[in-house]
Write a protein that holds these residues in place. Structure first.
Motif, PDB file in Angstrom:
ATOM      1  N   PRO A 224       7.537  12.805   1.126  1.00 25.53           N
ATOM      2  CA  PRO A 224       6.355  12.152   0.542  1.00 25.53           C
ATOM      3  C   PRO A 224       6.166  12.445  -0.945  1.00 25.53           C
ATOM      4  N   LYS A 225       6.804  13.533  -1.439  1.00 21.59           N
ATOM      5  CA  LYS A 225       6.685  13.868  -2.850  1.00 21.59           C
ATOM      6  C   LYS A 225       8.001  13.677  -3.591  1.00 21.59           C
ATOM      7  N   ALA A 226       8.814  12.753  -3.085  1.00 30.02           N
ATOM      8  CA  ALA A 226      10.083  12.458  -3.747  1.00 30.02           C
ATOM      9  C   ALA A 226       9.845  11.806  -5.100  1.00 30.02           C
ATOM     10  N   PHE A 227      10.905  11.778  -5.925  1.00 29.16           N
ATOM     11  CA  PHE A 227      10.794  11.225  -7.272  1.00 29.16           C
ATOM     12  C   PHE A 227      11.777  10.085  -7.454  1.00 29.16           C
ATOM     13  N   PHE A 228      11.333   9.034  -8.159  1.00 27.68           N
ATOM     14  CA  PHE A 228      12.248   8.079  -8.753  1.00 27.68           C
ATOM     15  C   PHE A 228      12.802   8.705 -10.016  1.00 27.68           C
ATOM     16  N   VAL A 229      14.085   8.465 -10.310  1.00 29.70           N
ATOM     17  CA  VAL A 229      14.682   8.912 -11.569  1.00 29.70           C
ATOM     18  C   VAL A 229      15.239   7.686 -12.266  1.00 29.70           C
ATOM     19  N   MET A 230      14.586   7.284 -13.350  1.00 27.04           N
ATOM     20  CA  MET A 230      15.034   6.124 -14.120  1.00 27.04           C
ATOM     21  C   MET A 230      15.159   6.535 -15.573  1.00 27.04           C
ATOM     22  N   ASP A 231      16.331   6.316 -16.139  1.00 25.82           N
ATOM     23  CA  ASP A 231      16.612   6.744 -17.515  1.00 25.82           C
ATOM     24  C   ASP A 231      16.306   8.228 -17.689  1.00 25.82           C
ATOM     25  N   GLU A 232      16.616   8.996 -16.631  1.00 26.12           N
ATOM     26  CA  GLU A 232      16.421  10.445 -16.596  1.00 26.12           C
ATOM     27  C   GLU A 232      14.945  10.852 -16.665  1.00 26.12           C
ATOM     28  N   LYS A 233      14.071   9.910 -16.440  1.00 25.21           N
ATOM     29  CA  LYS A 233      12.641  10.205 -16.385  1.00 25.21           C
ATOM     30  C   LYS A 233      12.190  10.170 -14.923  1.00 25.21           C
ATOM     31  N   GLU A 234      11.573  11.265 -14.471  1.00 21.46           N
ATOM     32  CA  GLU A 234      11.166  11.364 -13.074  1.00 21.46           C
ATOM     33  C   GLU A 234       9.728  10.897 -12.892  1.00 21.46           C
ATOM     34  N   THR A 235       9.523  10.066 -11.840  1.00 25.56           N
ATOM     35  CA  THR A 235       8.192   9.574 -11.484  1.00 25.56           C
ATOM     36  C   THR A 235       7.992   9.738  -9.992  1.00 25.56           C
ATOM     37  N   GLN A 236       6.937  10.434  -9.613  1.00 32.28           N
ATOM     38  CA  GLN A 236       6.701  10.701  -8.193  1.00 32.28           C
ATOM     39  C   GLN A 236       6.330   9.427  -7.455  1.00 32.28           C
ATOM     40  N   ILE A 237       6.888   9.250  -6.251  1.00 31.31           N
ATOM     41  CA  ILE A 237       6.525   8.098  -5.434  1.00 31.31           C
ATOM     42  C   ILE A 237       5.083   8.282  -4.930  1.00 31.31           C
ATOM     43  N   ALA A 238       4.483   7.184  -4.493  1.00 25.54           N
ATOM     44  CA  ALA A 238       3.102   7.247  -4.011  1.00 25.54           C
ATOM     45  C   ALA A 238       3.003   6.538  -2.669  1.00 25.54           C
ATOM     46  N   PRO A 239       3.151   7.282  -1.562  1.00 20.59           N
ATOM     47  CA  PRO A 239       2.911   6.673  -0.249  1.00 20.59           C
ATOM     48  C   PRO A 239       1.502   6.087  -0.195  1.00 20.59           C
ATOM     49  N   TYR A 240       1.295   5.145   0.713  1.00 17.37           N
ATOM     50  CA  TYR A 240       0.020   4.424   0.746  1.00 17.37           C
ATOM     51  C   TYR A 240      -1.166   5.371   0.891  1.00 17.37           C
ATOM     52  N   ASN A 241      -1.011   6.446   1.656  1.00 18.74           N
ATOM     53  CA  ASN A 241      -2.151   7.351   1.856  1.00 18.74           C
ATOM     54  C   ASN A 241      -2.501   8.159   0.612  1.00 18.74           C
ATOM     55  N   ARG A 242      -1.670   8.051  -0.440  1.00 19.69           N
ATOM     56  CA  ARG A 242      -1.986   8.697  -1.728  1.00 19.69           C
ATOM     57  C   ARG A 242      -2.513   7.681  -2.736  1.00 19.69           C
ATOM     58  N   GLN A 243      -2.606   6.412  -2.345  1.00 19.71           N
ATOM     59  CA  GLN A 243      -3.025   5.375  -3.270  1.00 19.71           C
ATOM     60  C   GLN A 243      -4.531   5.131  -3.199  1.00 19.71           C
ATOM     61  N   PHE A 244      -5.083   4.617  -4.298  1.00 17.63           N
ATOM     62  CA  PHE A 244      -6.520   4.362  -4.417  1.00 17.63           C
ATOM     63  C   PHE A 244      -7.035   3.474  -3.287  1.00 17.63           C
ATOM     64  N   ALA A 245      -6.305   2.391  -2.977  1.00 13.23           N
ATOM     65  CA  ALA A 245      -6.783   1.409  -1.999  1.00 13.23           C
ATOM     66  C   ALA A 245      -6.842   1.948  -0.581  1.00 13.23           C
ATOM     67  N   SER A 246      -6.133   3.044  -0.304  1.00 16.70           N
ATOM     68  CA  SER A 246      -6.089   3.567   1.059  1.00 16.70           C
ATOM     69  C   SER A 246      -7.350   4.342   1.426  1.00 16.70           C
ATOM     70  N   LYS A 247      -8.142   4.701   0.435  1.00 17.60           N
ATOM     71  CA  LYS A 247      -9.291   5.554   0.697  1.00 17.60           C
ATOM     72  C   LYS A 247     -10.507   4.728   1.117  1.00 17.60           C
ATOM     73  N   SER A 248     -11.455   5.399   1.734  1.00 15.17           N
ATOM     74  CA  SER A 248     -12.658   4.722   2.220  1.00 15.17           C
ATOM     75  C   SER A 248     -13.507   4.239   1.039  1.00 15.17           C
ATOM     76  N   VAL A 249     -14.418   3.311   1.324  1.00 20.34           N
ATOM     77  CA  VAL A 249     -15.307   2.800   0.277  1.00 20.34           C
ATOM     78  C   VAL A 249     -16.107   3.930  -0.378  1.00 20.34           C
ATOM     79  N   PRO A 250     -16.719   4.850   0.397  1.00 18.92           N
ATOM     80  CA  PRO A 250     -17.445   5.954  -0.264  1.00 18.92           C
ATOM     81  C   PRO A 250     -16.554   6.819  -1.152  1.00 18.92           C
TER      82      PRO A 250
END
Length: 418
Positions: free
Chosen positions: A140-166
């Motif tokens: 769940p905390k894997a990284f994309f590596v593009m042009d030697e720059k690492e960016t952490q992946i974001a499973p849906y449960n870590r994304q803004f839209a997955s959270k409750s309205v409150p």
């Protein structure tokens, strides 16, 4: 140079506190906060800590917290892509090399058939020129590596839209809320430092060789009336004095339980184009802890009400856009405030913090209030607004806000130099 430092410190504090509110509540609800930024434009300083990139950027016109899912995710793996995979000790994919695979000789290169990095966290594919279908679990905390720059992946449960309205509403509201909290704290500190200004017409310090001292006024005296006119507030008393330069006034004073009358003649002082009267006194202050705590809240409430009233006048046309100030106007005002002392500078910071909180809560696209409006509509409808449509609205709103800022900044420059 003093004003430059004061402005940078003030601006940095206001933006930091605002964005810190967004950051803390994003992390508390489990969102992946990709970046915490002070300013916009090119990075001039950055460091990584606990999944979040902290940056200071060149243009001092705000800040932001970039939460996963608020914008389209960075990389989408499609069928036919050739990628390299690196694994952790448990055999899960912890790095996905999108290009420059030759720089990762230990990576396992596959052709993607299917990838689900939102829910199932699996990559399915084949090794190059092989027929065996392979399936890999992704950390769940894997990284994309593009042009030697690492960016952490974001499973849906870590994304803004997955959270409750409150949770989403609180994350959006937290920024402006922290600006109000900052104002309360600053006013509380001011109360501790100087005491709380009393409402009644009670004298604090009497300045040496002033008309007040010559008249026999003393610290602690309470003014009951002026020329027979009852006064009950400090503002009411000082306004009478201001309006009577070089005119003798008869003050009825309460001192240690006794009442006496004293005559004082306010000295003429030029204030701008007006001539006003002054007698050389300062306001009394209450130093009790209870009053100090109350001062933090009452001052924040009073200034909030005043700003909202003036905002209402702007909406109804009683104020014009020419009366608004942008960064240049705020800098100029800060320059004048700094020259009057540290206490006034702190008060100015608190007022601007309240202003920032209120402006961000306005129901306008691209502002926190506009985004809260969409969350509220979702709560009423029972389903979210189309993200693409919402994104277009916020983009147009942001463009209009930038245009407004340019107009206001131009007005500031004209006021300063023309």
């Amino acid at each position: 140079m003093t004003t430059v430092i004061a402005f940078i410190l003030m601006f940095g504090l206001l933006v930091f506190v605002h964005e810190w509110g967004h950051l803390i509540f994003a992390k508390r609800s489990g969102m992946l906060a990709r970046e915490f930024a002070i300013g916009f434009g090119p990075k001039i300083f950055s460091f990584m800590k606990n999944e979040t990139l902290y940056t200071i950027r060149l243009l001092p016109i705000g800040g932001y917290v970039r939460v996963a899912g608020e914008d389209p995710e960075i990389i989408e793996l499609k069928a036919g892509h050739h990628i390299g995979l690196e694994f952790d000790g448990a055999g899960k994919v912890n790095k996905i090399i999108v290009n420059n695979k030759d720089k990762h000789p230990d990576a396992r290169v596959i052709e993607v058939e299917h990838a689900d990095l939102d829910h199932a966290l699996k990559i399915v594919g084949y090794e190059i020129d092989e027929d065996e279908r392979l399936e890999f679990d992704v950390d769940p905390k894997a990284f994309f590596v593009m042009d030697e720059k690492e960016t952490q992946i974001a499973p849906y449960n870590r994304q803004f839209a997955s959270k409750s309205v409150p949770q989403r509403a609180m994350q959006l509201f937290a920024g402006p809320m922290m600006n109000f909290v900052l104002a309360i704290i600053i006013f509380f500190i001011l109360g501790l430092v100087q005491g709380v200004p009393v409402d009644e017409a009670r004298l604090g310090k009497v300045i040496e060789d002033s008309p007040a001292q010559e008249a026999g006024l003393q610290s602690g005296d309470e003014i009951i009336s002026v020329d027979g006119q009852q006064v009950s507030t400090w503002e009411g008393f000082t306004e009478i004095v201001r309006q009577h330069p070089d005119q003798e006034l008869t003050l009825t004073v309460s001192r240690n339980g006794d009442t006496e009358e004293l005559n004082v003649t306010p000295q003429s002082v030029q204030e701008g184009e007006a001539t006003i009267g002054r007698i050389g006194i300062e306001r009394a202050f209450d130093e009790s802890f209870t009053k100090t705590v109350q001062f933090g809240f009452t001052q924040t409430y009073d200034w909030t009400k005043l700003i909202l009233v003036n905002l209402g006048k702007l909406v109804t046309g009683q104020f014009s856009l020419d009366m608004l100030s942008g960064p240049v106007g705020i800098y100029d005002a800060t320059d004048r405030v700094v020259q009057t002392g540290f206490i006034n500078y702190m008060m100015w910071t608190a007022i601007l913090s309240i202003n920032l909180g209120i402006v961000n809560l306005l129901p306008l696209p691209a502002l926190d209030g506009g985004r809260l409006l969409f969350v509220g509509l979702e709560a009423v409808r029972g389903k979210p607004i189309d993200p693409q449509k919402e994104g277009i609205v916020h983009f147009i709103g942001f463009a209009l806000l930038m245009l407004l800022m340019l107009v206001v900044t131009w007005n500031d420059i004209q006021r300063l130099f023309l």
